[in-house]
Design a protein around this motif. Structure first.
Motif, mmCIF file in Angstrom:
data_model
loop_
_atom_site.group_PDB
_atom_site.id
_atom_site.type_symbol
_atom_site.label_atom_id
_atom_site.label_comp_id
_atom_site.label_asym_id
_atom_site.label_seq_id
_atom_site.Cartn_x
_atom_site.Cartn_y
_atom_site.Cartn_z
ATOM 1 N N HIS A 215 0.899 -1.166 0.000
ATOM 2 C CA HIS A 215 0.000 0.000 0.000
ATOM 3 C C HIS A 215 0.929 1.205 0.000
ATOM 4 C CE1 HIS A 215 -2.962 2.988 0.920
ATOM 5 N NE2 HIS A 215 -3.933 2.080 1.035
ATOM 6 N N LEU A 216 0.970 1.922 -1.110
ATOM 7 C CA LEU A 216 1.998 2.944 -1.284
ATOM 8 C C LEU A 216 1.946 4.004 -0.193
ATOM 9 C CD1 LEU A 216 1.937 3.367 -5.179
ATOM 10 C CD2 LEU A 216 3.373 1.864 -3.764
ATOM 11 N N ASN A 217 0.756 4.425 0.204
ATOM 12 C CA ASN A 217 0.651 5.455 1.235
ATOM 13 C C ASN A 217 1.182 4.962 2.573
ATOM 14 O OD1 ASN A 217 -1.724 5.476 -0.729
ATOM 15 N ND2 ASN A 217 -1.766 7.606 0.007
ATOM 16 N N ALA A 218 0.875 3.723 2.924
ATOM 17 C CA ALA A 218 1.194 3.211 4.260
ATOM 18 C C ALA A 218 2.559 2.536 4.335
ATOM 19 C CB ALA A 218 0.108 2.222 4.693
ATOM 20 N N ASP A 219 2.976 1.880 3.240
ATOM 21 C CA ASP A 219 4.157 1.017 3.311
ATOM 22 C C ASP A 219 5.411 1.603 2.667
ATOM 23 O OD1 ASP A 219 2.536 -0.943 4.499
ATOM 24 O OD2 ASP A 219 1.925 -1.720 2.539
ATOM 25 N N ALA A 220 5.253 2.551 1.764
ATOM 26 C CA ALA A 220 6.400 3.076 1.016
ATOM 27 C C ALA A 220 6.815 4.430 1.577
ATOM 28 C CB ALA A 220 6.055 3.203 -0.461
#
Length: 271
Positions: A215-220
């Motif tokens: 999840h780009l917002n949460a994990d990246a």
């Protein structure tokens, strides 16, 4: 200045060197001519010509003449090079040989400005007239990720109005496609701009493994304070890959969010 591109598809075998019968009827140019007999390479060449269209006919170039040029010179060259080099023949050397054969034979007043060779649906090579010693190499990759388009500086109502369903608090997913293009002078020994396994490993380690099934917002970390639009994803990926392909250099990163939407970030001065 107008540009016109024509794609010619063909199969080729080293045993055909000196034995291609151009008097044979072309029965399926869509599928490719000559057609494959057994397991042989299937290639596609895209020739781009530039100039001003004829004021009467509206033609920049008669595509039948372009087809004939490519078939008469490219196919025999490909067969001869395969006969000479076998499986060691690099796509870069084949493309350069075809360029030398056809570049100055384009039907006037059109000028050949780009020649592109597609060796698979996911790998292609190109030469531009401005720098014929350099070859572009492009390969396509894929990853899946979720994201949410949201700007904390805006109100919930403003975000919903601007981003619509893409502002869903739970996020949503895409199967992204990524085209990475590098450019360089083919190695004198191997004939390659960059060994494909090395190219693939760099992109996998620096980009695909970083973002796949995240999840780009949460994990990246790259998107903790950056809205993960397709525009920003392309720019971030370019930054992660820049300088990693020496002696070749990164030319462009194109990210497809859907078949209808993509963004590309190119080096300054790139065309």
């Amino acid at each position: 200045m107008l540009r016109l591109t024509r794609e010619v598809r063909f199969s080729v075998d080293r045993d055909w060197a000196g034995h291609i019968d151009f008097a044979r009827p072309i029965t399926n140019s869509w599928g490719g001519w000559p057609s494959a007999v057994g397991l042989v390479p299937y290639l596609r060449l895209r020739a781009t010509v530039a100039g001003e269209p004829d004021p009467l006919t509206g033609y920049l170039c008669n595509i039948r003449e372009l087809d004939e040029l490519i078939r008469r010179f490219a196919i025999p060259h490909a067969a001869a090079e395969l006969e000479r080099c076998g499986w060691r023949l690099s796509a870069e050397r084949l493309l350069q040989a075809v360029w030398r054969a056809v570049a100055e034979r384009t039907p006037p007043p059109a000028r050949l400005v780009r020649l592109e060779l597609l060796t698979t649906p996911f790998v292609r090579y190109a030469i531009e007239r401005e720098a014929p010693a350099m070859v572009e190499l492009t390969q396509q990759f894929e990853f899946s990720a979720a994201h949410r388009l949201h700007c904390p500086q805006l109100s919930d109502e403003q975000n919903l109005t601007l981003f619509g369903k893409c502002n869903n608090p739970q996020g949503h997913g895409h199967n992204y496609l990524v085209d990475v293009t590098v450019v360089g002078e083919p190695d004198a020994k191997t004939g390659a701009v960059l060994p494909l396994p090395r190219f693939e490993q760099i992109v996998k380690q620096r980009v695909i493994d970083v973002f796949d099934h995240q999840h780009l917002n949460a994990d990246a970390p790259q998107f903790r304070a950056l809205n993960p639009t397709v525009e920003n994803i392309a720019q971030v990926m370019h930054g992660l890959l820049e300088g990693a392909f020496a002696p070749a250099r990164l030319r462009a990163v194109r990210v497809y969010e859907t078949p209808k939407t993509w963004a590309e970030y190119r080096e300054e001065g790139g065309t």
